[in-house]
Write an enzyme that holds these catalytic residues in place. Structure first.
Site, PDB file in Angstrom:
ATOM      1  N   ASP A 111       0.702  -1.001  -0.030  1.00  0.00           N
ATOM      2  CA  ASP A 111       0.127  -0.071   0.100  1.00  0.00           C
ATOM      3  C   ASP A 111       0.938   1.271   0.002  1.00  0.00           C
ATOM      4  OD1 ASP A 111      -2.780   1.101   0.447  1.00  0.00           O
ATOM      5  OD2 ASP A 111      -1.810   1.975   2.217  1.00  0.00           O
ATOM      6  N   GLU A 161       1.436  -0.605  -5.075  1.00  0.00           N
ATOM      7  CA  GLU A 161       0.167   0.133  -5.216  1.00  0.00           C
ATOM      8  C   GLU A 161       0.612   1.686  -5.383  1.00  0.00           C
ATOM      9  OE1 GLU A 161      -3.655   2.081  -3.721  1.00  0.00           O
ATOM     10  OE2 GLU A 161      -1.935   1.852  -2.505  1.00  0.00           O
TER      11      GLU A 161
END
Length: 700
Positions: A419, A448
């Site tokens: 993330d 990401e």
């Protein structure tokens, strides 16, 4: 990798077995050694990142283009050879390079590594005395200039070529050619024709005489397993799978890892081979977010799984409502039994209740008033999480994160979705990724990072295997076409793309407004436009209602439990389409490769056509494979037009004198089995409610 674990009673919940020391070799590789200019200059070698500072990306079984600019003084001919080296430094394969840009001295060859590891390659340039002689002799003999001298020089150079180490039959052929040149009973022109027969030329093309050998530097190449390039991901919030509303209290009750495991057969039946879990860790209560990202959580609100950490533990623990590590192990085993791997979300941040906050306050930023700074992206504020400060104790944070990742690898996780990696220092990621590559080269890291291009490319360059991409926001024919070429030919050395039509954070206006047709066509484009693609749970149900004023789903699953009814998936939504796409991807090696894309012109600004062609010598099956995709980008209106096929791009020779309507190929649609006889410019008509795209196998 073994997934056998000690009995639960002998393990500390949420902790991996004690780590053995990490290998000293887990250090960033040295740049390619300096190579002085050779007798035949070799420059602009590719694929190379920062002069070999970091290895370029390659995948076991995928052909790799190696290119360089090679030139020399004067008029003598030259050649170049691409050489692929195994991790032990031995030569795996080589190929003579061909001119791909006449007049620009750009040469290229394709080679295929066959196993993961730290490979390398170089380009060897050389003077071509045989080719130079043939060129000069043909000109002079025809002009009657220096005829005897040219024939004598040819005999010398062909004899030299024969003296190289080569099979006896090849040697005999070259010696016979040299003897023909000395045969004065034949006319000079006849001697030249016989000495340079097709057999002789073919032999010398395959195994030339190479003078003035001039190698480039040797450049690093990280060859990863196929899953680093090709995979079909399905994202779930495990707490939602199996969740239900308690009839007495009216409150939602969380699903568990066991109930999530019960849904795995459905996901596998759709053809997905990676199941991706959002964070499974304990969630803090301080500043917990409520439904739809409200600041005040109501009783029963579960909080965001990205608000990681509570008295029950942190990143190396499992939320008690989800279960135990035995339950996690069961989930992994069940997934593997269905042919799927497990990916886990890694979000390096902490709720105010995370054990790190009290044990290591130096890992966070303290403000002037003594409070710890929560995460902000002005004007947005994320009061439920504290970002890590990597400058105060980088060694401590690195060790903790490394141990967390090792915990999950020990429990069978083979892929990590990271993330927001672009909000952490790159030297930290470089160290983590280099260490894991040395110790666990099978583990894949997906970045990401929806951010600026330089950051995205460099995250890939330093070791992330895959990256989310701008595909999500590319909507027009021009945007999509340009982006397909960009990820295939411009950034492929640095990063492998993953195409996601939506995520749990992103629901673009196109998806909000386009209904089922938009979800269908974006699935087609994602599944065929990139070897790796993924969907977020609920995509098959066309969940397209946004939170007012935001580009994300209303009643977002980040902040509440969302029980879904999949009992009618086959008669509503687009589940059958997703299954057909994944079946096609498994059946076609061409859809499992990145660099083999070509665009085809169409007469409609709303119809995009592209193909993926894999020649037989690059295909794992030994047979060529071609898929043509034609998609209507307008989710509201029927569109029609002509597709002007670039036949050379799909490996088809145009018949002499063939008109545009003459049959040149037979294609079968993978989505409905229809078969078409196509000319070079076929007509297509695509209606959103019936057929939004063709995915066509070329049958010939």
């Amino acid at each position: 990798m073994s997934h056998t674990q000690p009995p639960e009673s002998t393990r500390t919940p949420g902790r991996a077995a004690p780590l053995t020391p990490w290998p000293a070799s887990a250090r960033p590789p040295a740049p390619a050694a300096f190579a002085p200019v050779g007798r035949i200059p070799v420059v602009e070698v590719a694929p190379v990142i920062e002069d070999g500072r970091w290895p370029a990306k390659a995948t076991a079984g995928e052909a790799l283009p190696i290119s360089a600019t090679v030139f020399r003084e004067g008029h003598d001919l030259l050649g170049a050879t691409a050489v692929l080296l195994r991790p032990d430094g031995s030569v795996h394969s080589s190929a003579r390079m061909v001119d791909v840009a006449p007049g620009l001295d750009r040469l290229e060859a394709w080679l295929t590594p066959d196993a993961p590891g730290d490979w390398s390659f170089r380009v060897e340039a050389w003077s071509d005395p045989v080719g130079t002689w043939i060129h000069d002799a043909e000109v002079k003999i025809e002009a009657g200039v220096d005829v005897d001298l040219m024939l004598a020089e040819g005999a010398v150079v062909l004899t030299r070529a024969a003296e190289l180490e080569r099979p006896a039959a090849d040697r005999d052929l070259l010696l016979a050619a040299a003897a023909v040149l000395a045969d004065e009973t034949l006319a000079p022109g006849e001697r030249m024709v016989r000495a340079t027969s097709e057999d002789v030329r073919s032999l010398l093309e395959r195994a030339p005489l190479r003078d003035a050998l001039s190698p480039s530097a040797t450049y690093p190449l990280q060859v990863d397993r196929l899953k680093a390039l090709y995979g079909s991901w399905y994202e779930i919030f495990p707490r939602s799978t199996g969740a239900y509303r308690d009839p007495v209290t009216g409150q939602m009750v969380s699903g568990t890892l066991r109930t999530a495991a019960e849904d795995l057969p459905r996901i596998a039946d759709l053809g997905f081979d990676v199941v991706y879990l959002t964070p499974v860790h304990p969630i803090g209560t301080t500043n917990r977010k409520g439904r739809n990202n409200t600041l005040g959580a109501e009783p029963g609100d579960p909080g965001s799984p990205y608000g990681i950490g509570s008295p029950e533990g942190g990143h190396d623990a499992i939320h008690p409502e989800l279960g135990t590590f035995d339950d996690f192990d069961h989930f992994v085993d069940r997934a593997r039994g269905l042919g799927m791997e497990v990916a886990l979300d890694v979000a390096l941040q902490a709720s105010p209740d995370h054990p790190w906050v009290t044990e290591h306050p130096e890992w966070f930023t303290t403000r002037a008033d003594g409070s710890i700074a929560f995460a902000e992206n002005p004007p947005k504020k994320y009061q439920d999480i504290y970002p890590l400060n990597f400058d105060n104790d980088p060694e401590g944070i690195y060790s903790a994160v490394r141990d967390v990742l090792q915990t999950w690898v020990d429990h069978g996780v083979t892929l990590f979705r990271v993330d927001n990696p672009h909000t952490k220092p790159l030297d930290f990621w470089h160290r983590v990724l280099t260490d894991f590559h040395a110790r666990h080269p099978e583990v894949v890291f997906l970045a990401e990072a929806f951010t600026r291009p330089a950051m995205m490319r460099t995250l890939g360059a330093i070791g992330f295997h895959q990256s989310y991409t701008y595909f999500t926001w590319r909507n027009t024919k021009e945007e999509l076409g340009d982006y397909l070429l960009e990820v295939a030919h411009e950034t492929d050395t640095h990063m492998r793309p993953a195409f996601w039509p939506t995520t749990h954070d992103i629901l673009t206006p196109y998806m909000q407004q386009g209904g089922a047709a938009a979800f269908a066509v974006r699935a087609v484009l994602a599944a065929t436009g990139s070897p790796t693609w993924g969907i977020y749970s609920g995509y098959e149900l066309v969940e397209n209602v946004p939170r007012p004023g935001a580009e994300e789903q209303v009643d977002n699953e980040k902040y509440e439990l969302k029980a879904r009814d999949h009992s009618q998936d086959e008669v509503r939504g687009i589940a059958p389409l997703l299954r057909k796409l994944n079946v096609a991807r498994r059946a076609h090696p061409a859809l499992q490769r990145l660099r083999n894309v070509a665009l085809h012109a169409t007469t409609s600004d709303q119809i995009l056509a592209f193909s993926r062609h894999l020649p037989a010598d690059q295909s794992p099956t030994g047979h060529e494979d071609t898929v043509i995709v034609v998609a209507n980008l307008d989710p509201f209106t029927t569109r029609d037009g002509l597709v002007h096929l670039d036949l050379a791009a799909i490996g088809i020779d145009v018949p002499t004198g063939a008109g545009p309507e003459q049959h040149v190929l037979t294609v079968r649609d993978e989505l409905d089995g229809a078969v078409y006889e196509w000319g070079a410019s076929p007509y297509v008509r695509l209606t959103p409610s019936e057929r939004t795209a063709h995915v066509l196998t070329v049958l010939r």
